[in-house]
Design a protein around this motif. Sequence first.
Motif, PDB file in Angstrom:
ATOM      1  N   ALA A  13      18.609   5.439 -23.452  1.00 34.77           N
ATOM      2  CA  ALA A  13      17.215   5.440 -23.903  1.00 34.77           C
ATOM      3  C   ALA A  13      17.108   5.506 -25.418  1.00 34.77           C
ATOM      4  O   ALA A  13      17.849   6.229 -26.088  1.00 34.77           O
ATOM      5  CB  ALA A  13      16.467   6.634 -23.295  1.00 34.77           C
ATOM      6  N   SER A  14      16.174   4.707 -25.945  1.00 35.16           N
ATOM      7  CA  SER A  14      15.738   4.810 -27.347  1.00 35.16           C
ATOM      8  C   SER A  14      16.883   4.605 -28.333  1.00 35.16           C
ATOM      9  O   SER A  14      16.938   5.239 -29.386  1.00 35.16           O
ATOM     10  CB  SER A  14      15.054   6.163 -27.602  1.00 35.16           C
ATOM     11  N   ASN A  15      17.790   3.686 -27.992  1.00 34.56           N
ATOM     12  CA  ASN A  15      18.862   3.311 -28.908  1.00 34.56           C
ATOM     13  C   ASN A  15      18.558   1.955 -29.548  1.00 34.56           C
ATOM     14  O   ASN A  15      17.725   1.195 -29.051  1.00 34.56           O
ATOM     15  CB  ASN A  15      20.182   3.210 -28.147  1.00 34.56           C
ATOM     16  N   ALA A  16      19.284   1.647 -30.614  1.00 35.30           N
ATOM     17  CA  ALA A  16      19.208   0.335 -31.247  1.00 35.30           C
ATOM     18  C   ALA A  16      20.608  -0.257 -31.306  1.00 35.30           C
ATOM     19  O   ALA A  16      21.553   0.404 -31.767  1.00 35.30           O
ATOM     20  CB  ALA A  16      18.611   0.447 -32.644  1.00 35.30           C
ATOM     21  N   PHE A  17      20.742  -1.492 -30.815  1.00 34.72           N
ATOM     22  CA  PHE A  17      22.033  -2.170 -30.772  1.00 34.72           C
ATOM     23  C   PHE A  17      21.905  -3.493 -31.521  1.00 34.72           C
ATOM     24  O   PHE A  17      21.140  -4.373 -31.110  1.00 34.72           O
ATOM     25  CB  PHE A  17      22.442  -2.431 -29.328  1.00 34.72           C
ATOM     26  N   TYR A  18      22.674  -3.634 -32.598  1.00 32.36           N
ATOM     27  CA  TYR A  18      22.583  -4.824 -33.435  1.00 32.36           C
ATOM     28  C   TYR A  18      23.928  -5.542 -33.492  1.00 32.36           C
ATOM     29  O   TYR A  18      24.978  -4.917 -33.733  1.00 32.36           O
ATOM     30  CB  TYR A  18      22.159  -4.452 -34.859  1.00 32.36           C
ATOM     31  N   SER A  19      23.904  -6.853 -33.280  1.00 31.07           N
ATOM     32  CA  SER A  19      25.066  -7.727 -33.519  1.00 31.07           C
ATOM     33  C   SER A  19      26.337  -7.222 -32.838  1.00 31.07           C
ATOM     34  O   SER A  19      27.422  -7.203 -33.432  1.00 31.07           O
ATOM     35  CB  SER A  19      25.305  -7.874 -35.029  1.00 31.07           C
ATOM     36  N   CYS A  20      26.209  -6.843 -31.572  1.00 31.47           N
ATOM     37  CA  CYS A  20      27.375  -6.378 -30.822  1.00 31.47           C
ATOM     38  C   CYS A  20      28.236  -7.569 -30.393  1.00 31.47           C
ATOM     39  O   CYS A  20      27.728  -8.658 -30.126  1.00 31.47           O
ATOM     40  CB  CYS A  20      26.939  -5.575 -29.601  1.00 31.47           C
ATOM     41  N   GLY A  21      29.542  -7.342 -30.270  1.00 28.27           N
ATOM     42  CA  GLY A  21      30.486  -8.421 -29.991  1.00 28.27           C
ATOM     43  C   GLY A  21      30.458  -8.926 -28.569  1.00 28.27           C
ATOM     44  O   GLY A  21      30.978 -10.014 -28.286  1.00 28.27           O
ATOM     45  N   GLN A  22      29.881  -8.161 -27.635  1.00 26.18           N
ATOM     46  CA  GLN A  22      29.650  -8.635 -26.276  1.00 26.18           C
ATOM     47  C   GLN A  22      28.172  -8.417 -25.950  1.00 26.18           C
ATOM     48  O   GLN A  22      27.322  -8.887 -26.687  1.00 26.18           O
ATOM     49  CB  GLN A  22      30.591  -7.921 -25.308  1.00 26.18           C
ATOM     50  N   SER A  23      27.853  -7.748 -24.874  1.00 25.72           N
ATOM     51  CA  SER A  23      26.454  -7.456 -24.571  1.00 25.72           C
ATOM     52  C   SER A  23      25.991  -6.206 -25.302  1.00 25.72           C
ATOM     53  O   SER A  23      26.798  -5.325 -25.634  1.00 25.72           O
ATOM     54  CB  SER A  23      26.273  -7.262 -23.056  1.00 25.72           C
ATOM     55  N   GLY A  24      24.690  -6.121 -25.525  1.00 26.49           N
ATOM     56  CA  GLY A  24      24.169  -4.908 -26.144  1.00 26.49           C
ATOM     57  C   GLY A  24      24.395  -3.699 -25.256  1.00 26.49           C
ATOM     58  O   GLY A  24      24.916  -2.666 -25.690  1.00 26.49           O
ATOM     59  N   ILE A  25      24.025  -3.836 -23.962  1.00 27.49           N
ATOM     60  CA  ILE A  25      24.202  -2.770 -22.968  1.00 27.49           C
ATOM     61  C   ILE A  25      24.831  -3.381 -21.736  1.00 27.49           C
ATOM     62  O   ILE A  25      24.356  -4.393 -21.217  1.00 27.49           O
ATOM     63  CB  ILE A  25      22.854  -2.118 -22.599  1.00 27.49           C
ATOM     64  N   ARG A  26      25.899  -2.733 -21.217  1.00 29.54           N
ATOM     65  CA  ARG A  26      26.552  -3.192 -19.991  1.00 29.54           C
ATOM     66  C   ARG A  26      26.708  -1.997 -19.054  1.00 29.54           C
ATOM     67  O   ARG A  26      27.166  -0.925 -19.453  1.00 29.54           O
ATOM     68  CB  ARG A  26      27.921  -3.789 -20.312  1.00 29.54           C
ATOM     69  N   GLY A  39      32.779  -4.592 -31.869  1.00 30.36           N
ATOM     70  CA  GLY A  39      33.531  -5.734 -31.374  1.00 30.36           C
ATOM     71  C   GLY A  39      33.289  -6.017 -29.905  1.00 30.36           C
ATOM     72  O   GLY A  39      33.454  -7.152 -29.460  1.00 30.36           O
ATOM     73  N   LEU A  40      32.902  -4.991 -29.131  1.00 29.80           N
ATOM     74  CA  LEU A  40      32.671  -5.153 -27.706  1.00 29.80           C
ATOM     75  C   LEU A  40      31.211  -4.819 -27.390  1.00 29.80           C
ATOM     76  O   LEU A  40      30.330  -5.124 -28.177  1.00 29.80           O
ATOM     77  CB  LEU A  40      33.654  -4.273 -26.930  1.00 29.80           C
ATOM     78  N   HIS A  41      30.930  -4.197 -26.241  1.00 30.97           N
ATOM     79  CA  HIS A  41      29.565  -3.850 -25.871  1.00 30.97           C
ATOM     80  C   HIS A  41      29.023  -2.739 -26.778  1.00 30.97           C
ATOM     81  O   HIS A  41      29.763  -1.849 -27.228  1.00 30.97           O
ATOM     82  CB  HIS A  41      29.514  -3.368 -24.427  1.00 30.97           C
ATOM     83  N   GLY A  42      27.715  -2.763 -26.972  1.00 30.45           N
ATOM     84  CA  GLY A  42      27.111  -1.666 -27.721  1.00 30.45           C
ATOM     85  C   GLY A  42      27.185  -0.355 -26.966  1.00 30.45           C
ATOM     86  O   GLY A  42      27.513   0.702 -27.525  1.00 30.45           O
ATOM     87  N   ALA A  43      26.897  -0.382 -25.658  1.00 33.56           N
ATOM     88  CA  ALA A  43      27.042   0.777 -24.777  1.00 33.56           C
ATOM     89  C   ALA A  43      27.543   0.281 -23.435  1.00 33.56           C
ATOM     90  O   ALA A  43      27.080  -0.757 -22.938  1.00 33.56           O
ATOM     91  CB  ALA A  43      25.720   1.510 -24.607  1.00 33.56           C
ATOM     92  N   TYR A  44      28.482   1.029 -22.835  1.00 35.24           N
ATOM     93  CA  TYR A  44      29.048   0.633 -21.551  1.00 35.24           C
ATOM     94  C   TYR A  44      29.163   1.849 -20.647  1.00 35.24           C
ATOM     95  O   TYR A  44      29.698   2.896 -21.048  1.00 35.24           O
ATOM     96  CB  TYR A  44      30.437   0.021 -21.739  1.00 35.24           C
ATOM     97  N   VAL A  45      28.630   1.722 -19.416  1.00 37.71           N
ATOM     98  CA  VAL A  45      28.779   2.782 -18.423  1.00 37.71           C
ATOM     99  C   VAL A  45      29.294   2.162 -17.133  1.00 37.71           C
ATOM    100  O   VAL A  45      28.920   1.040 -16.768  1.00 37.71           O
ATOM    101  CB  VAL A  45      27.458   3.548 -18.175  1.00 37.71           C
ATOM    102  N   ASP A  46      30.145   2.907 -16.427  1.00 38.99           N
ATOM    103  CA  ASP A  46      30.757   2.430 -15.194  1.00 38.99           C
ATOM    104  C   ASP A  46      30.651   3.526 -14.146  1.00 38.99           C
ATOM    105  O   ASP A  46      31.313   4.562 -14.244  1.00 38.99           O
ATOM    106  CB  ASP A  46      32.218   2.063 -15.438  1.00 38.99           C
ATOM    107  N   GLY A  47      29.768   3.307 -13.165  1.00 41.77           N
ATOM    108  CA  GLY A  47      29.614   4.251 -12.081  1.00 41.77           C
ATOM    109  C   GLY A  47      28.721   5.421 -12.432  1.00 41.77           C
ATOM    110  O   GLY A  47      28.362   5.650 -13.587  1.00 41.77           O
ATOM    111  N   GLY A  48      28.346   6.168 -11.405  1.00 42.97           N
ATOM    112  CA  GLY A  48      27.564   7.373 -11.589  1.00 42.97           C
ATOM    113  C   GLY A  48      26.107   7.098 -11.901  1.00 42.97           C
ATOM    114  O   GLY A  48      25.593   5.992 -11.751  1.00 42.97           O
TER     115      GLY A  48
END
Length: 279
Positions: A24-37, A10-19
Motif C-alpha cells: 500500500a501507498s508505495n511508489a515504484f519507478y523504472s523497475c527492471g521487471q514488473s512494478g509489483i509481482r 534491476g528486478l521487480h519493485g516489490a515481490y511476494v510469494d504466498g501467504g
Amino acid sequence: IAGNVVDGTGLHGAYVDGGSSAIASNAFYSCGQSGIRADRCEGLSVRGNEVDAPAENGVSVSGGRQIDISQNTVAAAPGVGIFAQNADKLAIAANEVSGCRSCGVFVKACDGVAVVTNAISAISGDDSQGVSASGCRDLEMSGNTLISCNAAGITVNGGEGRVADNEIVSPGLNGISVISATADVVGNAVRSAGQAGYYLFCASGSSFQGNAAEGCNLGFDVVNSHGAMLADNTVVDARLHGVAARNSDSLAVIGGLVSGGGGRGVTIAGGSAPIKGCR
C-alpha cells in the motif's frame, strides 16, 4: 509493504510469494521487471500504489485467491498495466491505467473476477485492449471508462460473464468484442469506434440489451453467433450499417433504434433472424 519509494531496481519493485500480504501507498519507478509481482497469495491487497515505467507489467498476479487490486495508478508499462492469471475471487477496482502498450487490464483463467470503475486510456500497441478477459468464469466488467485504446475497448474471449455500464471512446477497432464466449452486455455506450461498436464472433446465446453506439463504422457486427439477442439498443450515425449479421441463425433483433448513417439499418446474410419493433 507500505510508504516506500523504489526507483531503478534491476528486478521487480516489490515481490511476494504466498501467504497474506498488503502492498500500500508505495511508489515504484523504472523497475527492471514488473512494478509489483505477487504469486500464490491468499488474502492480498494492492492498494494506493504508483507504478511508472516498469520494464514489464505494472502489477502482475499469478495464482491465489481473495485478491484486491484497487486505487492504484499505473503508467507507461510496455506490457500490461494490471495482469492477473489463475486467480479466484479477484477485484480490480478504481485504478487509473494509462500509456501502456499491451493491455490496460488483462485477466486470464480467473474465477469470480470483478473489473469495475477503472479509468483506462492511451493503450497504444498494435493489438492493444483496454480490458481483456480470456477464459474467465463469473466475470463482471462494469462502470469502466476506456479512452483511445488502439484495438478494442473491452474484449471477452472465452468463458462467460456480464459487461455493463461501461463508457468507451475512440477505440481503434471495436468498442466491445465477445469472441467464443457467452456474455450479457447491458447499458454500455461506445462512441467513434474505428470498426464496430459491438462485435460478436461465435458469441452464441449472448444478449446485448440497452446499449448505445454513436459514430462507429458499424453499430453491431454479428458473425457466427447463433441464438444471440440484440434488444432495445440504439445506433446513431453509423458510417455503414446499424446492424450487420452473417451466418447467425435464430438471431433476434428487437426494439432497437437506428438513426442516421450511410448504409442499411439492419442487414442479415446467411442466417435467419426475427426483426421486431425496430425504429
